[in-house]
Design a protein around this motif. Sequence first.
Motif, PDB file in Angstrom:
ATOM      1  N   LEU A  54       0.854  -1.191   0.000  1.00 59.34           N
ATOM      2  CA  LEU A  54       0.000   0.000   0.000  1.00 59.34           C
ATOM      3  C   LEU A  54       0.889   1.240   0.000  1.00 59.34           C
ATOM      4  N   ALA A  55       0.516   2.232  -0.772  1.00 60.95           N
ATOM      5  CA  ALA A  55       1.262   3.489  -0.767  1.00 60.95           C
ATOM      6  C   ALA A  55       0.377   4.579  -0.166  1.00 60.95           C
ATOM      7  N   PHE A  56       0.898   5.256   0.841  1.00 58.77           N
ATOM      8  CA  PHE A  56       0.174   6.382   1.431  1.00 58.77           C
ATOM      9  C   PHE A  56       1.031   7.625   1.290  1.00 58.77           C
ATOM     10  N   ASP A  57       0.428   8.773   1.490  1.00 54.85           N
ATOM     11  CA  ASP A  57       1.193  10.015   1.411  1.00 54.85           C
ATOM     12  C   ASP A  57       2.348   9.977   2.406  1.00 54.85           C
ATOM     13  N   SER A  58       2.042   9.562   3.634  1.00 57.06           N
ATOM     14  CA  SER A  58       3.124   9.417   4.595  1.00 57.06           C
ATOM     15  C   SER A  58       3.140   7.963   5.053  1.00 57.06           C
ATOM     16  N   GLU A  59       4.340   7.422   5.122  1.00 50.95           N
ATOM     17  CA  GLU A  59       4.531   6.019   5.459  1.00 50.95           C
ATOM     18  C   GLU A  59       4.043   5.736   6.887  1.00 50.95           C
ATOM     19  N   ILE A  60       3.454   4.570   7.080  1.00 47.66           N
ATOM     20  CA  ILE A  60       3.110   4.145   8.436  1.00 47.66           C
ATOM     21  C   ILE A  60       4.330   3.450   9.027  1.00 47.66           C
ATOM     22  N   VAL A  61       4.715   3.869  10.216  1.00 44.15           N
ATOM     23  CA  VAL A  61       5.949   3.395  10.847  1.00 44.15           C
ATOM     24  C   VAL A  61       5.592   2.610  12.109  1.00 44.15           C
ATOM     25  N   SER A  62       6.208   1.468  12.280  1.00 46.97           N
ATOM     26  CA  SER A  62       5.990   0.673  13.490  1.00 46.97           C
ATOM     27  C   SER A  62       6.345   1.487  14.732  1.00 46.97           C
ATOM     28  N   ASP A  63       5.603   1.245  15.799  1.00 44.88           N
ATOM     29  CA  ASP A  63       5.900   1.929  17.068  1.00 44.88           C
ATOM     30  C   ASP A  63       6.850   1.125  17.954  1.00 44.88           C
ATOM     31  N   THR A  64       7.479   0.088  17.403  1.00 47.41           N
ATOM     32  CA  THR A  64       8.297  -0.800  18.235  1.00 47.41           C
ATOM     33  C   THR A  64       9.282  -0.013  19.110  1.00 47.41           C
ATOM     34  N   ALA A  65       9.228  -0.247  20.402  1.00 48.59           N
ATOM     35  CA  ALA A  65      10.049   0.498  21.365  1.00 48.59           C
ATOM     36  C   ALA A  65      10.080  -0.245  22.695  1.00 48.59           C
ATOM     37  N   ALA A  66      11.145  -0.008  23.448  1.00 45.36           N
ATOM     38  CA  ALA A  66      11.236  -0.556  24.810  1.00 45.36           C
ATOM     39  C   ALA A  66      10.520   0.396  25.762  1.00 45.36           C
ATOM     40  N   LEU A  67       9.605  -0.164  26.543  1.00 45.66           N
ATOM     41  CA  LEU A  67       8.759   0.664  27.403  1.00 45.66           C
ATOM     42  C   LEU A  67       9.259   0.749  28.835  1.00 45.66           C
ATOM     43  N   ASN A  68      10.417   0.165  29.140  1.00 47.51           N
ATOM     44  CA  ASN A  68      10.820   0.111  30.552  1.00 47.51           C
ATOM     45  C   ASN A  68      11.116   1.490  31.144  1.00 47.51           C
ATOM     46  N   GLY A  69      11.602   2.415  30.311  1.00 46.65           N
ATOM     47  CA  GLY A  69      11.830   3.775  30.817  1.00 46.65           C
ATOM     48  C   GLY A  69      10.524   4.474  31.140  1.00 46.65           C
ATOM     49  N   LEU A  70       9.576   4.410  30.210  1.00 50.86           N
ATOM     50  CA  LEU A  70       8.247   4.992  30.433  1.00 50.86           C
ATOM     51  C   LEU A  70       7.589   4.405  31.680  1.00 50.86           C
ATOM     52  N   ILE A  71       7.698   3.100  31.823  1.00 50.11           N
ATOM     53  CA  ILE A  71       7.062   2.422  32.957  1.00 50.11           C
ATOM     54  C   ILE A  71       7.716   2.825  34.276  1.00 50.11           C
ATOM     55  N   ALA A  72       9.034   2.960  34.282  1.00 48.10           N
ATOM     56  CA  ALA A  72       9.729   3.367  35.509  1.00 48.10           C
ATOM     57  C   ALA A  72       9.261   4.757  35.945  1.00 48.10           C
ATOM     58  N   ASP A  73       9.146   5.668  34.977  1.00 46.07           N
ATOM     59  CA  ASP A  73       8.674   7.022  35.296  1.00 46.07           C
ATOM     60  C   ASP A  73       7.237   6.983  35.833  1.00 46.07           C
ATOM     61  N   LEU A  74       6.399   6.199  35.178  1.00 44.51           N
ATOM     62  CA  LEU A  74       4.998   6.096  35.595  1.00 44.51           C
ATOM     63  C   LEU A  74       4.874   5.543  37.020  1.00 44.51           C
ATOM     64  N   LEU A  75       5.611   4.471  37.304  1.00 48.07           N
ATOM     65  CA  LEU A  75       5.496   3.846  38.628  1.00 48.07           C
ATOM     66  C   LEU A  75       6.087   4.720  39.727  1.00 48.07           C
ATOM     67  N   ALA A  76       7.087   5.524  39.356  1.00 43.05           N
ATOM     68  CA  ALA A  76       7.641   6.465  40.342  1.00 43.05           C
ATOM     69  C   ALA A  76       6.583   7.510  40.706  1.00 43.05           C
ATOM     70  N   ALA A  77       5.813   7.948  39.702  1.00 41.00           N
ATOM     71  CA  ALA A  77       4.798   8.986  39.945  1.00 41.00           C
ATOM     72  C   ALA A  77       3.535   8.403  40.578  1.00 41.00           C
ATOM     73  N   VAL A  78       3.178   7.182  40.199  1.00 41.38           N
ATOM     74  CA  VAL A  78       1.909   6.577  40.641  1.00 41.38           C
ATOM     75  C   VAL A  78       2.138   5.129  41.079  1.00 41.38           C
ATOM     76  N   PRO A  79       2.592   4.941  42.318  1.00 38.90           N
ATOM     77  CA  PRO A  79       2.816   3.566  42.778  1.00 38.90           C
ATOM     78  C   PRO A  79       1.516   2.757  42.829  1.00 38.90           C
ATOM     79  N   ALA A  80       0.370   3.431  42.796  1.00 35.70           N
ATOM     80  CA  ALA A  80      -0.920   2.742  42.919  1.00 35.70           C
ATOM     81  C   ALA A  80      -1.381   2.071  41.626  1.00 35.70           C
TER      82      ALA A  80
END
Lengths: 348, 348
Positions: free
Chosen positions: B199-225
Motif C-alpha cells: 500500500l502506498a500512502f502520502d506518509s509512510e506508516i511506521v511501526s511503534d516498536t520500542a522498549a517501554l521500561n523507561g516509560l514504565i519506571a517514570d509512571l510507577l515512580a509517579a503513581v505507585p498505585a
Amino acid sequence: MQDNYVRPLDFKRGRVDLSHGAGGRVSAQLVRELFAHHFTNPALDAGDDGAVLPALAPGERLVMATDAHVVSPLFFPGGDIGCLSVHGTVNDVAVMGARPLYLAASFILEEGFALADLKRIVESMARAAREAGVAIVTGDTKVVEQGKGDGVFITTTGVGALPPGRSLSGANARAGDAILVSGAIGDHGMAIMAQRESLAFDSEIVSDTAALNGLIADLLAAVPAVRVLRDPTRGGLATTLNEIAAQSGVGMLLEEKAIPVREQVDAACELLGLDPLYVANEGKLVVIVPPESAEVALAALRDHPLGREAARIGEVTTDPNCFVQIRTGFGGKRMVDWLSGEQLPRIC
Amino acid sequence: MQDNYVRPLDFKRGRVDLSHGAGGRVSAQLVRELFAHHFTNPALDAGDDGAVLPALAPGERLVMATDAHVVSPLFFPGGDIGCLSVHGTVNDVAVMGARPLYLAASFILEEGFALADLKRIVESMARAAREAGVAIVTGDTKVVEQGKGDGVFITTTGVGALPPGRSLSGANARAGDAILVSGAIGDHGMAIMAQRESLAFDSEIVSDTAALNGLIADLLAAVPAVRVLRDPTRGGLATTLNEIAAQSGVGMLLEEKAIPVREQVDAACELLGLDPLYVANEGKLVVIVPPESAEVALAALRDHPLGREAARIGEVTTDPNCFVQIRTGFGGKRMVDWLSGEQLPRIC
C-alpha cells in the motif's frame, strides 16, 4: 465466563491453524486447554505476560541458559523433542553448578501440525520437567504458514540458583587434571541417525536424553573441587573437549580404549562412516577434576543410575596449541580436531 | 590458537549453511565473529553453556518472560525482527513492574539466509538492548534446511528484578478504575500490513516498536498505585482488554472518540477492512489505575517521549460477564469481543 460456548480443541483429529498463534480467543484456548493444563504451577496459572518468581536465597547468583530445539524426527527411540527441550536446558544450567529452577518455553508451530502430536510433546515436556524438579513458568506460541516451519520448534530458557562461592567454567581446567565421562558416548546422535536412515540392528539404539541435575548434585556434594562440567551435545565429546581446551589454554590426551562406546553405536558409526567422538549426547557429562579427586568423583558418578558406566578417559596437558590428542589402541597418537562442517544436521 | 587459519565469515556475500548450526568449528566462528562480537558483556564473553549473573538485591523477586518472533517481512518501516525481539520481551518483563536486566536469545536460521541480513538484525538487537539497558548474556543458534524455516526466527527470554512489595497483574483491575493508553494504536500492525500489501500512502506508516521500561519506571515512580500494565501486542487493544477483564472478573466501557488512532492507520484499516482495536502495537502501554490517580498517571505518561499522546479511554465496570463495550461516536454502545480467528498472521 464468556468463553463457555467455545468447542473444546480436538486433540484426536485437530490440526494447528494460524488462529492458534494470533493472540485472540483461539490462542487463549490452546494455552488453557493444552499448555496451562499440563504445565500448571502458581506462576504460570496467574496468566500474566511474565512470571513472578520467589527471591533466591541471599548471595545466590542467577544462571541463565537457552537452547533452540529443531530435532528431526520429532519422536525417536528414547525420547522426543519435548523431553529433549527440557533436558537440554536443565543440563546447561546444571553444568554451571546451579540448581535449575524455572523454564520458559516458546513454541513455533507449523500450520497443519497435528494437535495429537503437539499434545504428546507437551505431555512429555511436563513429565520431564516434573522429574527434573523444574517448573515451566511462562511461554509463548507462534504459528507460521505451512512450508515455513517444520512441525514444531521449541526454545527453552532456564534459570537456576548458583550457591555462593561455587565457580565452574570451561576456563578452569589445569594441566594434570583427570578427564572423566559419565557413560557411553554417541547414543543420542546414533538413535536419531538410525531412525532417519532406517537402519535395523539386533537391538535398537536408544537416545540417552536425560536431566543431569541429580547426578551433578551428587557429584558436587562428594567432590566440591570439580573444575569443569559440560554436557557433550552437538559436535560430541571431541568438540566439547576442544572448546574446554581452548577456553582453559591447555591440551588434552585421551585414551581411546578407555572411552565407553556401545557395540551397536560403534557398528552404526562404522556403517555410516562416522566417528562416535563427534556424535551428540543428551544425557552424558564430561567432568574435569584435580587428579587426587578422580577416584572419589568416579565413585560418586557410578553411584547414580545415570553414571553407572562412568570412566576416566584421559588427562589435561600443558600445550600452548590447545591440541586434543588421543592414544590409539596400537599405542600411536592422533589429533582429535573440532568437528568441522556439518556431520549430523538437526540432531537436537 | 588453532583457529587462526579459518577464513573470516563473509558478511557481504556469505550465506548460512548447515555447518553454522552443527556445534563445531564453524558454529564457534559464527558465535565469535557475529553474536559475541556485537553483544559483548562479561557473562556472555565467559563462553560457557550458561551465563552466571550477579545476585539480585535482598528481597527482589525474579520476573521471567519469553517471546518467539516470526515477523514477516523481517525488515519493516520503523524496525526489524532484531529490535522487535528485544522490545517485545523487555516490555513483557517491564509490564510486571520489574526492571529488565538480562536477555537470552535463540536463533533458528534457514539454510541459505544471507549473512548480511543476519548481521543487520544482530546489530539492531545489540543497539536495542543497549538503549533498553539490558544485556544479552547467553544464546543458541540452530540451522534448518532450506524450506523448513523462513529466514530467521528469534526467541528472546528476559529476566528482571521486581522490588519488594510491588504487585502488578491483569487480575488487579477493579470497578471504577480508569483505563489509559500511552498513545495511538495500530501503528505496528499496519506498518507490517502496508508493506505486505504494498500500500502506498502520502506518509509512510511506521511501526511503534520500542522498549517501554523507561516509560514504565517514570509512571510507577509517579503513581505507585498503578494496578495493571500491559502492552497490547497480538490481538490489539481489544484482546488485551478482554484478557484483563476476564482475569479480573470485571467489565469495561470504552469511549471510541477518546482512543487515539493516526489518520493513515485509520485509512489503511478501512482499505483492508480491519478494525484498529484489533491491530498489534509494539510500543504502547495499557494502564489501569484507581480513578483518583488517573490525571497524575496521564501527566507522567505525557512527560515521556513515548507517552506524549497518552489518553484516558474508558473505565472498568462491574460485569459478571466480563464484557468489554465501547460507546460509539453516535452515543450507542457495542460489544468489543476478543479477536476470533486470524486477522494478521506473523505480525510479531
